[in-house]
Design a protein around this motif. Structure first.
Motif, PDB file in Angstrom:
ATOM      1  N   THR A   1       9.814   4.818   5.570  1.00 41.24           N
ATOM      2  CA  THR A   1       9.057   4.306   4.423  1.00 41.24           C
ATOM      3  C   THR A   1       8.996   5.296   3.267  1.00 41.24           C
ATOM      4  OG1 THR A   1       6.974   5.187   5.301  1.00 41.24           O
ATOM      5  CG2 THR A   1       7.586   2.939   5.956  1.00 41.24           C
TER       6      THR A   1
ATOM      7  N   PHE B   1       1.650   0.600  10.443  1.00 42.51           N
ATOM      8  CA  PHE B   1       2.064   1.400   9.292  1.00 42.51           C
ATOM      9  C   PHE B   1       3.138   0.676   8.484  1.00 42.51           C
ATOM     10  CE2 PHE B   1       4.579   4.599   7.114  1.00 42.51           C
ATOM     11  CZ  PHE B   1       3.607   5.408   6.549  1.00 42.51           C
TER      12      PHE B   1
ATOM     13  N   ALA C   1      -1.908   4.580   3.886  1.00 43.42           N
ATOM     14  CA  ALA C   1      -1.533   3.843   5.093  1.00 43.42           C
ATOM     15  C   ALA C   1      -1.450   4.791   6.287  1.00 43.42           C
ATOM     16  CB  ALA C   1      -0.198   3.138   4.882  1.00 43.42           C
TER      17      ALA C   1
ATOM     18  N   MET D   1       0.852  -1.194   0.000  1.00 44.43           N
ATOM     19  CA  MET D   1       0.000   0.000   0.000  1.00 44.43           C
ATOM     20  C   MET D   1       0.887   1.244   0.000  1.00 44.43           C
ATOM     21  SD  MET D   1      -2.842   1.188   2.852  1.00 44.43           S
ATOM     22  CE  MET D   1      -3.845  -0.281   2.600  1.00 44.43           C
ATOM     23  N   ASP D   2       0.426   2.290  -0.685  1.00 43.44           N
ATOM     24  CA  ASP D   2       1.150   3.550  -0.682  1.00 43.44           C
ATOM     25  C   ASP D   2       1.182   4.156   0.719  1.00 43.44           C
ATOM     26  OD1 ASP D   2       1.687   3.417  -3.362  1.00 43.44           O
ATOM     27  OD2 ASP D   2      -0.083   4.584  -3.957  1.00 43.44           O
ATOM     28  N   PRO D   3       2.255   4.884   1.052  1.00 41.57           N
ATOM     29  CA  PRO D   3       2.369   5.447   2.403  1.00 41.57           C
ATOM     30  C   PRO D   3       1.248   6.403   2.787  1.00 41.57           C
ATOM     31  CG  PRO D   3       4.498   5.451   1.310  1.00 41.57           C
ATOM     32  CD  PRO D   3       3.498   5.067   0.262  1.00 41.57           C
TER      33      PRO D   3
ATOM     34  N   PHE E   1       7.348   8.126   3.441  1.00 49.15           N
ATOM     35  CA  PHE E   1       6.093   8.873   3.475  1.00 49.15           C
ATOM     36  C   PHE E   1       6.332  10.377   3.458  1.00 49.15           C
ATOM     37  CE2 PHE E   1       3.543  11.408   6.421  1.00 49.15           C
ATOM     38  CZ  PHE E   1       2.332  11.435   5.758  1.00 49.15           C
TER      39      PHE E   1
ATOM     40  N   GLU F   1       7.416  11.707   0.147  1.00 50.95           N
ATOM     41  CA  GLU F   1       6.302  11.642  -0.798  1.00 50.95           C
ATOM     42  C   GLU F   1       5.295  12.747  -0.517  1.00 50.95           C
ATOM     43  OE1 GLU F   1       2.665   8.575  -1.888  1.00 50.95           O
ATOM     44  OE2 GLU F   1       4.640   7.755  -1.424  1.00 50.95           O
TER      45      GLU F   1
ATOM     46  N   LEU G   1       1.629  -2.289   6.593  1.00 52.56           N
ATOM     47  CA  LEU G   1       0.746  -1.867   5.502  1.00 52.56           C
ATOM     48  C   LEU G   1       1.532  -1.438   4.265  1.00 52.56           C
ATOM     49  CD1 LEU G   1      -2.049   0.173   7.362  1.00 52.56           C
ATOM     50  CD2 LEU G   1      -2.299  -2.042   6.214  1.00 52.56           C
ATOM     51  N   VAL G   2       2.697  -0.827   4.477  1.00 55.05           N
ATOM     52  CA  VAL G   2       3.465  -0.334   3.324  1.00 55.05           C
ATOM     53  C   VAL G   2       4.448  -1.380   2.811  1.00 55.05           C
ATOM     54  CG1 VAL G   2       3.234   2.062   4.031  1.00 55.05           C
ATOM     55  CG2 VAL G   2       5.226   0.749   4.777  1.00 55.05           C
ATOM     56  N   GLY G   3       4.425  -2.585   3.398  1.00 53.08           N
ATOM     57  CA  GLY G   3       5.227  -3.667   2.845  1.00 53.08           C
ATOM     58  C   GLY G   3       6.560  -3.915   3.520  1.00 53.08           C
TER      59      GLY G   3
ATOM     60  N   ILE H   1       7.692   5.996   9.933  1.00 52.88           N
ATOM     61  CA  ILE H   1       7.060   6.772   8.857  1.00 52.88           C
ATOM     62  C   ILE H   1       8.114   7.355   7.923  1.00 52.88           C
ATOM     63  CG2 ILE H   1       5.775   8.891   8.366  1.00 52.88           C
ATOM     64  CD1 ILE H   1       4.081   8.306  10.833  1.00 52.88           C
TER      65      ILE H   1
END
Length: 426
Positions: free
Chosen positions: A308, A36, A6, A1-3, A310, A313, A39-41, A305
């Protein structure tokens, strides 16, 4: 999932768990970090290493500072010297609401923790009013006043990482020459806000001497007219240690704040009676542990966070739609919403923006103020201070939002507006 999605899922989960289960913020935030990351892998090992890294970095940065502040607080409490501090302030300020707001404002800086300032002041300030509603208003003024100075004045754990990252040799004196008047203006705005909400709160005048302990009553005796220097000694030592650390020891900003807090705590220990020291140190360490681990939990979530991608981004996404001056503000507000700690918000936002084009486009003072403003915008269920106020006032969520979350958000808006004006001047 994209940060980004998430991130919002984690925010919703943290809100639900904080509201329903009321467990320690540390475990909620650690759980949020795990959720988190997964969810983002991220793998379990990557998640756990991110948590360990976040906890370790935050602890190393603020452990000494918070422990020293808590030890000073507990030693003063053990000797009933908090009452002496309030008594001295009362000699200059008579209205209970002003005493509450200025006490929180003044003490949160040398104690280096706005929550600790609240904890040490609230038992004393509740004696200034007999009515429960009026007592709670004083507690809200302590809380909001403590955050105003904590989020703006050097050296606090919020400002230190930002100053270290962006100051580029700027003098702390120059910075405080801007932020101290600004903070006092915002504090005045808080008094107006609460007077507007509760227009009758100051209509009933009370005899402060009638509700304070006998040792605090300012009768005409020579003894009670004197300043309680022993109560102020740790804070005086901290102030004296600042120029010593700069001009004689040549300490960096990070070293300086740890040094001056050690000096303050040592002073409090030395001047305390021997029978007080053991219990004061023990209780101070216990209290500091609670605060530190809540902040470390926020640090764990924040560093996962950041790990990842996030934040980068979000930075790129924000740059497509909004002017650059609002990017630090919104990024700080997002991170503050996620983990609830202004200190961690400052650390993470500073890290994200370091090396970005934002640094070349904004003045350092403006940049610091924008992040400070963002850290004040969403003081809600991820904020440990929010739940402390709920426990001590007994008010419902709606009342706390009205008396804590909203006025602090207004402070954030005020800082933002000043930052925009300063950017056009500096």
């Amino acid at each position: 999932m994209d940060p980004l999605p998430a991130f919002f899922i984690v925010i919703i989960c943290i809100t639900i768990f904080s509201t329903w289960f009321r467990i320690s913020p540390f475990f909620i935030l650690i759980g949020g970090a795990m959720l988190f990351g997964l969810l983002v892998g991220m793998t379990w090992d990557m998640v756990m290493m991110g948590i360990i890294d976040g906890v370790g970095k935050v602890f190393s940065a603020f452990g000494i500072i918070i422990l020293c502040g808590a030890v000073i607080t507990k030693l003063l409490q053990e000797q009933n010297q908090i009452e002496h501090l309030i008594s001295d302030i009362k000699k200059l300020i008579k209205a209970p609401s002003l005493i509450a707001g200025f006490s929180g404002y003044l003490l949160s800086v040398p104690i280096t923790c706005c929550i600790t300032a609240y904890i040490m002041l609230h038992p004393v300030l509740k004696t200034l009013e007999k009515d429960r509603k009026k007592q709670n208003i004083l507690l809200y003024l302590v809380a909001t006043g403590s955050i105003v100075s904590y989020a703006l004045i050097y050296p606090t754990p919020v400002i230190i990482p930002l100053f270290s990252a962006f100051s580029s040799g700027m003098s702390p004196v120059f910075f405080n020459a801007i932020t101290i008047p600004l903070s006092l203006l915002l504090l005045s705005g808080l008094f107006i806000y609460f007077r507007f909400l509760y227009p009758d709160k100051n209509q009933v005048k009370i005899r402060i001497n009638s509700v304070l302990p006998e040792s605090m009553r300012d009768e005409n005796s020579e003894t009670n007219q004197k300043i309680h220097w022993r109560a102020w000694a740790p804070f005086i030592a901290i102030i004296i240690a600042i120029p010593v650390s700069f001009f004689f020891l040549n300490l960096s900003h990070a070293s300086m704040v740890n040094f001056i807090m050690l000096i303050g705590a040592t002073t409090a220990i030395v001047i305390s009676p021997s029978k007080i020291r053991t219990s004061g140190l023990s209780q101070g360490a216990k209290h500091a542990g609670i605060i530190i681990f809540d902040i470390c939990g926020a640090g764990a979530l924040g560093y996962v966070i950041v790990g990842t991608g996030f934040a980068m981004e979000a930075l790129e996404w924000l740059g497509l739609f909004i002017p650059v001056i609002f990017i630090p503000f919104i990024l700080a507000a997002l991170i503050e919403t996620a983990q609830g700690s202004r200190v961690v918000t400052a650390v993470i936002t500073g890290q994200v923006l370091t090396g970005s084009v934002v640094l070349d486009l904004l003045h350092p003072v403006t940049l610091i103020l924008l992040i400070s403003a963002g850290s004040c915008m969403i003081s809600y269920v991820t904020d440990p201070y929010f739940w402390l106020i709920q426990r001590t006032t007994g008010d419902d969520m709606k009342t706390i939002v009205k008396n804590y979350t909203v006025p602090i958000a207004l402070v954030g808006v005020g800082i933002l507006l000043v930052a925009i004006v300063l950017e056009s001047i500096l």
